[in-house]
Scaffold this active site. Structure first.
Site, PDB file in Angstrom:
ATOM      1  CG  HIS A  82       0.906   5.283   4.192  1.00  0.00           C
ATOM      2  ND1 HIS A  82      -0.187   5.157   5.111  1.00  0.00           N
ATOM      3  CD2 HIS A  82       1.642   4.125   4.187  1.00  0.00           C
ATOM      4  CE1 HIS A  82       0.080   4.257   6.061  1.00  0.00           C
ATOM      5  NE2 HIS A  82       1.303   3.443   5.268  1.00  0.00           N
ATOM      6  CG  HIS A 128      -0.423  -0.221   2.465  1.00  0.00           C
ATOM      7  ND1 HIS A 128       0.180  -1.318   2.935  1.00  0.00           N
ATOM      8  CD2 HIS A 128      -0.151   0.818   3.655  1.00  0.00           C
ATOM      9  CE1 HIS A 128       0.509  -1.132   4.119  1.00  0.00           C
ATOM     10  NE2 HIS A 128       0.249   0.348   4.655  1.00  0.00           N
TER      11      HIS A 128
END
Ligand code: ZN
Length: 135
Positions: free
Chosen positions: A102, A100
């Protein structure tokens, strides 16, 4: 897709998330413990543990979406700056082992390490709706 992975559960709609963007390959949703309002996570729908696992074409595509969402977050949250952060491995504070990225709005004069508290789903939904208007 591993059964227990929180992000895979979000992809499958088994877990709630305030979505900012979604297409065939990628989902972007708000972090429920935001560093600042508008803190968004962008993930591939397919489960890759980290940067070493995600194929080149997928990461290239994903970063196109990161750019697009970062711009929307910056406009929507009137941020002075945006941090793009991507952690790999426990030593780097990766805590969910599904790749992922951010996207974190930043402001002049603000401490970068602030306590992060859980934000309610309804509050996050309002922020997500606001960001989507800028996409
Ligand atoms: Zn996963």
């Amino acid at each position: 897709m591993p059964e227990a992975c929180t992000f895979c559960r979000i992809v499958r709609n088994e877990e709630e998330a305030s979505r900012v963007y979604e297409d065939e390959n990628v989902v972007a949703f708000l972090d429920d413990r935001p560093a600042n309002e508008g803190h968004t996570l962008v993930i591939p729908k397919e489960h890759y543990e980290d940067i070493y696992e995600i194929p080149d074409e997928q990461i290239a595509y994903l970063f196109k979406i990161v750019k697009k969402v970062a711009q929307a977050v910056a406009e929507s949250e009137k941020a002075d700056g945006i941090s793009i952060v991507q952690n790999n491995g426990e030593a780097a504070h990766q805590n969910i082992f599904h790749f992922h990225v951010h996207i974190v709005p930043r402001y002049e004069g603000q401490e970068s390490r602030r306590p992060r508290e859980i934000v309610s789903q309804s509050e996050l939904d309002l922020v997500a709706a606001k960001i989507r208007k800028h996409l």
